[in-house]
Design a protein around this motif. Structure first.
Motif, PDB file in Angstrom:
ATOM      1  N   GLY A  12       0.828  -1.195   0.000  1.00 20.58           N
ATOM      2  CA  GLY A  12       0.000   0.000   0.000  1.00 20.58           C
ATOM      3  C   GLY A  12       0.861   1.242   0.000  1.00 20.58           C
ATOM      4  N   ALA A  13       0.205   2.390  -0.083  1.00 17.40           N
ATOM      5  CA  ALA A  13       0.906   3.672  -0.109  1.00 17.40           C
ATOM      6  C   ALA A  13       0.007   4.726   0.519  1.00 17.40           C
ATOM      7  N   PRO A  14       0.598   5.810   1.046  1.00 15.35           N
ATOM      8  CA  PRO A  14      -0.229   6.897   1.583  1.00 15.35           C
ATOM      9  C   PRO A  14      -1.156   7.460   0.512  1.00 15.35           C
ATOM     10  N   ASN A  20       1.122   7.084   7.904  1.00 15.30           N
ATOM     11  CA  ASN A  20       0.754   5.909   8.692  1.00 15.30           C
ATOM     12  C   ASN A  20      -0.628   5.375   8.341  1.00 15.30           C
ATOM     13  N   ILE A  21      -1.173   5.876   7.247  1.00 11.76           N
ATOM     14  CA  ILE A  21      -2.482   5.437   6.767  1.00 11.76           C
ATOM     15  C   ILE A  21      -2.291   5.007   5.315  1.00 11.76           C
ATOM     16  N   LEU A  22      -2.253   3.712   5.083  1.00 20.48           N
ATOM     17  CA  LEU A  22      -1.918   3.194   3.765  1.00 20.48           C
ATOM     18  C   LEU A  22      -3.169   2.745   3.016  1.00 20.48           C
ATOM     19  N   ASP A  76       1.946   1.545  12.440  1.00 16.91           N
ATOM     20  CA  ASP A  76       2.822   2.283  13.353  1.00 16.91           C
ATOM     21  C   ASP A  76       2.099   2.835  14.582  1.00 16.91           C
ATOM     22  N   PHE A  77       1.808   1.944  15.523  1.00 19.22           N
ATOM     23  CA  PHE A  77       1.197   2.328  16.795  1.00 19.22           C
ATOM     24  C   PHE A  77       2.257   2.653  17.850  1.00 19.22           C
TER      25      PHE A  77
END
Length: 322
Positions: free
Chosen positions: A113-115, A214-216, A226-227
């Motif tokens: 995935g990607a941003p 961090n949202i893909l 990434d928590f």
């Protein structure tokens, strides 16, 4: 502070693979270096992410707690990569670098995935709002396992001398006048947060870093990664983090509206303390200045410091005059 050396950490990453039963000869590529050194690992059909955690930033109990938390979140319909356990069955492993420094490492499933692109931001923020609500609702009902430990992120630890990301007052490149302004902002934000109730509706586990990276967007949907910065804090802090970088832009209002719409599809956003959003944005900016200080040797910090200083000055002048 160790100056980051890619070759050194890549060698250490290869050494860490054995703890997960992966051939140290696997193909290892650095993805990024901020809080952690993050590598892509490919070997014999395996594709994964290896995180080498920044020494001193998290305890092993906190990292084990993150693994337990994200595992349970997946059962609550929050898509996030699963940990790949080591040969001993534990998610977190300890390796030593060539100079004897102990580093915590973990291995996670790879996400294709990607941003989101600029064109996808508004619909993506609606999905982020929905997923954020799921994280918050999960926090209200989840029975933490024994020994669970995530950082406390309140008015005494978000920023300042005890700030989890460092002290904004130590940041080089700021004038005496700017530091005085930041100190006044910190006093005002700390006082305002002291009056912000910590109730079941306003306080619990937050992601803490729901930035675009961090949202893909993946073929299977939106994935939250990434928590590492997550902890116990005010729920509205997640909105402050997501929106903070758009402060003063034309995107702020439509992105906030989309986030609120997504959140409302799961839970009532009005009860989380939306009136405190400006205060949490101020806390986030001060937190960012501390991050720029402690990560001052990184290229990202060098590039971003002037922008964050300017944004904090503008915000402080408006906040303190209100």
């Amino acid at each position: 502070m160790r100056v980051f050396n890619e070759a050194f950490y890549t060698s250490a990453a290869r050494s860490a693979l054995a703890a997960f039963g992966v051939d140290p000869g696997a193909h290892v590529t650095l993805i990024k270096h901020r809080e952690n050194a993050v590598f892509k690992v490919e070997n014999a059909g395996l594709k994964a992410v290896l995180r080498m955690h920044r020494p001193g930033y998290r305890t092993i109990a906190q990292l084990q707690s993150e693994a337990a938390w994200t595992s349970d979140l997946r059962g609550a319909s929050v898509p996030t990569p699963a940990h790949i356990p080591g040969t001993d069955g534990e998610a977190i492993q300890i390796v030593k670098t060539a100079d004897g420094i102990a580093i915590y490492v973990d291995l996670l499933e790879w996400v294709d995935g990607a941003p989101a692109s600029d064109e996808q931001l508004v619909p993506t923020f609606a999905e982020v709002g929905r997923l954020t609500a799921l994280i918050h609702e999960h926090s209200k009902i989840w029975q933490r396992p024994a020994g669970f430990d995530r950082p406390l992120l309140d008015q005494n630890s978000l920023f300042g001398k005890n700030g989890v990301w460092g002290d904004f007052a130590q940041l080089a490149g700021t004038s005496a006048q700017q530091q005085q302004l930041f100190a006044r902002l910190a006093d005002a934000v700390r006082a305002d947060l002291s009056g912000f109730a910590k109730t079941r509706e306003t306080w619990g586990l937050i992601h803490g870093d729901l930035m675009p990276e961090n949202i893909l967007k993946s073929p299977s949907g939106t994935i939250v990664i990434d928590f590492d910065d997550g902890g116990e804090s005010w729920f509205v802090g997640d909105l402050a983090t997501s929106l903070g970088m758009y402060l003063g832009t034309d995107m702020f209002d439509p992105l906030m509206a989309a986030w609120l719409e997504g959140y409302a599809s799961v839970a009532d956003p009005e009860v989380i303390g939306l009136e405190r959003l400006p205060t949490l944005i101020g806390a986030r900016l001060l937190q960012g200045l501390g991050w720029m200080h402690t990560r001052r040797d990184s290229e990202v910090a060098r590039q971003m410091t002037p922008f964050v200083i300017g944004a904090t000055v503008d915000f402080a002048e408006n906040y303190l005059s209100g």
